[in-house]
Design a protein around this motif. Structure first.
Motif, PDB file in Angstrom:
ATOM      1  N   TYR A  26     -68.365  41.611  -1.725  1.00 17.98           N
ATOM      2  CA  TYR A  26     -68.834  42.114  -0.429  1.00 17.98           C
ATOM      3  C   TYR A  26     -68.812  41.018   0.630  1.00 17.98           C
ATOM      4  O   TYR A  26     -68.414  41.254   1.772  1.00 17.98           O
ATOM      5  N   ALA A  27     -69.237  39.811   0.261  1.00 17.91           N
ATOM      6  CA  ALA A  27     -69.260  38.708   1.235  1.00 17.91           C
ATOM      7  C   ALA A  27     -67.848  38.369   1.701  1.00 17.91           C
ATOM      8  O   ALA A  27     -67.610  38.175   2.895  1.00 17.91           O
ATOM      9  N   ALA A  28     -66.897  38.303   0.764  1.00 15.71           N
ATOM     10  CA  ALA A  28     -65.519  37.976   1.130  1.00 15.71           C
ATOM     11  C   ALA A  28     -64.897  39.076   1.990  1.00 15.71           C
ATOM     12  O   ALA A  28     -64.204  38.778   2.978  1.00 15.71           O
ATOM     13  N   LEU A  29     -65.148  40.329   1.632  1.00 17.17           N
ATOM     14  CA  LEU A  29     -64.624  41.439   2.424  1.00 17.17           C
ATOM     15  C   LEU A  29     -65.226  41.426   3.826  1.00 17.17           C
ATOM     16  O   LEU A  29     -64.512  41.587   4.819  1.00 17.17           O
ATOM     17  N   ASP A  30     -66.516  41.191   3.930  1.00 18.27           N
ATOM     18  CA  ASP A  30     -67.179  41.132   5.236  1.00 18.27           C
ATOM     19  C   ASP A  30     -66.581  40.014   6.092  1.00 18.27           C
ATOM     20  O   ASP A  30     -66.309  40.210   7.275  1.00 18.27           O
ATOM     21  N   ARG A  31     -66.354  38.843   5.497  1.00 16.25           N
ATOM     22  CA  ARG A  31     -65.747  37.727   6.245  1.00 16.25           C
ATOM     23  C   ARG A  31     -64.364  38.097   6.748  1.00 16.25           C
ATOM     24  O   ARG A  31     -64.011  37.808   7.897  1.00 16.25           O
ATOM     25  N   ARG A  32     -63.563  38.739   5.899  1.00 11.89           N
ATOM     26  CA  ARG A  32     -62.210  39.124   6.306  1.00 11.89           C
ATOM     27  C   ARG A  32     -62.238  40.155   7.425  1.00 11.89           C
ATOM     28  O   ARG A  32     -61.451  40.081   8.375  1.00 11.89           O
ATOM     29  N   VAL A  33     -63.121  41.123   7.330  1.00 15.60           N
ATOM     30  CA  VAL A  33     -63.238  42.149   8.370  1.00 15.60           C
ATOM     31  C   VAL A  33     -63.659  41.502   9.691  1.00 15.60           C
ATOM     32  O   VAL A  33     -63.081  41.788  10.750  1.00 15.60           O
ATOM     33  N   GLN A  34     -64.659  40.631   9.653  1.00 17.81           N
ATOM     34  CA  GLN A  34     -65.128  39.962  10.871  1.00 17.81           C
ATOM     35  C   GLN A  34     -64.040  39.083  11.480  1.00 17.81           C
ATOM     36  O   GLN A  34     -63.859  39.058  12.701  1.00 17.81           O
ATOM     37  N   SER A  35     -63.293  38.380  10.635  1.00 19.63           N
ATOM     38  CA  SER A  35     -62.211  37.529  11.116  1.00 19.63           C
ATOM     39  C   SER A  35     -61.121  38.354  11.798  1.00 19.63           C
ATOM     40  O   SER A  35     -60.628  37.985  12.869  1.00 19.63           O
ATOM     41  N   GLY A  36     -60.773  39.481  11.196  1.00 17.49           N
ATOM     42  CA  GLY A  36     -59.775  40.360  11.814  1.00 17.49           C
ATOM     43  C   GLY A  36     -60.248  40.940  13.128  1.00 17.49           C
ATOM     44  O   GLY A  36     -59.492  41.013  14.097  1.00 17.49           O
TER      45      GLY A  36
END
Length: 71
Positions: A31-41
């Protein structure tokens, strides 16, 4: 309490950051990695001058990348 997809993702990213959020043939993300990727995009789109609500084309190399773009 009712959450939208991005709010739910942020919540689980804080509450259970190491839990597996998504699994695909190309790998998995917490979840943390997915959240970081979504925020970065989202930040990249915003910095590119794309206004909220605008339609954009998506070219994704994997299902996980596609999910990241959709969220």
């Amino acid at each position: 309490m009712i959450f939208g997809a991005s709010e739910a993702l942020s919540h689980w990213g804080r509450y259970r950051p190491s839990a597996v959020a998504v699994v695909s043939g190309s790998g998995s993300l917490s979840y943390a990695a997915l959240d970081r990727r979504v925020q970065s995009g989202a930040e990249a789109i915003e910095q590119g001058g794309i206004p909220p609500g605008a339609r954009v084309a998506v070219l994704a190399a994997s299902k996980i990348d596609l999910l990241t773009c959709v969220l």
